[in-house]
Design an enzyme around this catalytic site. Sequence first.
Site, PDB file in Angstrom:
ATOM      1  N   HIS A   1       0.894  -1.438  -0.076  1.00 41.94           N
ATOM      2  CA  HIS A   1      -0.356   0.151   0.137  1.00 41.94           C
ATOM      3  C   HIS A   1       0.858   1.650   0.379  1.00 41.94           C
ATOM      4  O   HIS A   1       0.943   1.724   1.119  1.00 41.94           O
ATOM      5  CB  HIS A   1      -1.523  -0.268   1.112  1.00 41.94           C
ATOM      6  CG  HIS A   1      -1.544  -1.220   0.864  1.00 41.94           C
ATOM      7  ND1 HIS A   1      -2.228  -2.045   1.544  1.00 41.94           N
ATOM      8  CD2 HIS A   1      -2.999  -1.317   0.329  1.00 41.94           C
ATOM      9  CE1 HIS A   1      -2.429  -2.579   1.730  1.00 41.94           C
ATOM     10  NE2 HIS A   1      -4.291  -2.414   0.555  1.00 41.94           N
TER      11      HIS A   1
ATOM     12  N   HIS B   1      -6.943   6.821  -2.899  1.00 45.58           N
ATOM     13  CA  HIS B   1      -7.597   5.862  -2.446  1.00 45.58           C
ATOM     14  C   HIS B   1      -7.136   5.274  -1.204  1.00 45.58           C
ATOM     15  O   HIS B   1      -7.693   4.862  -0.511  1.00 45.58           O
ATOM     16  CB  HIS B   1      -8.107   5.015  -3.484  1.00 45.58           C
ATOM     17  CG  HIS B   1      -7.901   4.101  -3.520  1.00 45.58           C
ATOM     18  ND1 HIS B   1      -6.045   3.616  -4.425  1.00 45.58           N
ATOM     19  CD2 HIS B   1      -7.276   2.493  -3.125  1.00 45.58           C
ATOM     20  CE1 HIS B   1      -5.542   3.135  -4.726  1.00 45.58           C
ATOM     21  NE2 HIS B   1      -6.271   1.880  -3.966  1.00 45.58           N
TER      22      HIS B   1
ATOM     23  N   ASP C   1      -9.295  -1.153  -7.533  1.00 49.97           N
ATOM     24  CA  ASP C   1      -8.343  -1.995  -6.599  1.00 49.97           C
ATOM     25  C   ASP C   1      -7.075  -3.447  -6.429  1.00 49.97           C
ATOM     26  O   ASP C   1      -6.942  -3.407  -5.752  1.00 49.97           O
ATOM     27  CB  ASP C   1      -8.773  -1.251  -5.693  1.00 49.97           C
ATOM     28  CG  ASP C   1      -8.156  -1.413  -3.778  1.00 49.97           C
ATOM     29  OD1 ASP C   1      -7.333  -1.163  -4.025  1.00 49.97           O
ATOM     30  OD2 ASP C   1      -9.101  -1.401  -3.101  1.00 49.97           O
TER      31      ASP C   1
END
Length: 503
Positions: free
Chosen positions: A237, A277, A387
Amino acid sequence: MEVCYQLPVLPLDRPVPKHVLGRRGAICLTSSPVLFGGPAPRQLSKRRGAISYDSSDQTALYIRMLDVQLRAQTSYTTDRQRRSERDERRVGHERTQRRQHAHFCTDFRPLQWCFGVVCAARTDAVRSEAEQPVRSVLSFQKNLHSSHYSRNHTHATHHTLDQEYIGQAKCLLRKVGSWSFDIFLFDRLSNGKSLVDLTLHLFSDYGLIKLFRLDLLKLRQFLVMVHEAYRRQNPYHNALHAADVTQAMYCYMQEPQLSESLTSCDILLGLLAAATHDLDHPGVNQTFLIKTNHYLASLYQNTSVLENHHWKCAVSLLRESGLLSHFPSEDRQNLEERLGSLILATDISRQNEYLSQFRAHLDRADLHLNNSQNRHFILQMALKCADICNPCRPWHISKLWSHKVTDEFFSQGDIEKRQNLDVSILCDRNANTVAKIQIGFISFVVEPLFLEWARFSDTPLSQIMLGHMTSNKYKWTHLPQEDLRESTQSTSSKTLPQGGLGP
């Protein structure tokens, strides 16, 4: 300004460490004592930037001229023949000096810059073979667009000193709409700034800068702030993942149904949501935050904790940068709310809720995209697909992502063990493997979502994604783990760590 390649490397009065000589930067301003025999270098020494500046105490200055001189064109108005004769005499002398110099020279071909702002410059110098005796040691194609690129340089796009890297990155951006786009390669070519450069390119490609009267400097400042808000120590991430999701979102918005229906505001929201996001993701999941009584879990009442945090961070950076400050207050607030709705849709714990709605709409055939609410719902589903689309990428890309996300899972599991907490599912490195995790993730999360997406958008891209997903699942199921491990290590060794914009 005009570039002259033939200056000899200036002698230095102090020995220069090898890690400095290995840098491609032409000018380095730093307060780090390592340049003069101090402790081990900081991350600054690893950057490829042309101009690096560390302002911690501003006490030391190091300048090394790498076969480059900038000179004003106006100072050379004498006869061309006299200049040529003088250059010939100088070249012979400088060849000898370069051979005798202890440090290797790097030939930086066309160089146009001004301090703080990279800008255009035109070079009309006649470059003969005798004027270019030093071979470039850059790792990509030599002289790519060397003269053509400099003649067509514009200030509308961000550039760095290393023109060959820029040329390669620009060539790769021409294929940004391809599903086989290699974000790892682009990240290396953009010196670790893939999220900034790719998003800026897409804003320009869609004409959003002109349409929404966005200040280019504010836009770039916002994107740099977004890039830096991602924690680069996270294996998965991080800003590279955000760049990958943004590229996937672009591919989906180019699909016929969406490209014919989405408004400019929809596109703006889609790109902003994709880029932001996962802002400031801590590298652990919601379950970990709740059971450790993290302040974010308390703040958002254990509901979509991470996604709410990502949204609020995005809004904060939008306001701090002033990117949308010229929008009417009501429009700005509405855009921030819709941005939050998109980011909140990426909560994996609500996967079945969104999937059920999507399936029901498709069964009723009532997803008419002339309706703004339906368009927004499709943007939510597109962002959800983007995603988790890694298993639908080509094998060599998908495999890298699989190992990165597993590393992050296992890192959380190690923390939980050290704190005597129950180890979260998928996070125990002693009970799970990359293949086991990927097979389960594809079967129960990815496949159901992308089958419904293919029902909505039955296009060649959807078939390509389903094909990759099926093939990748088969490989994880049948290939020996030893082969997978060796193959991944071999591929990862060719992939540089994610770069950064600052030390």
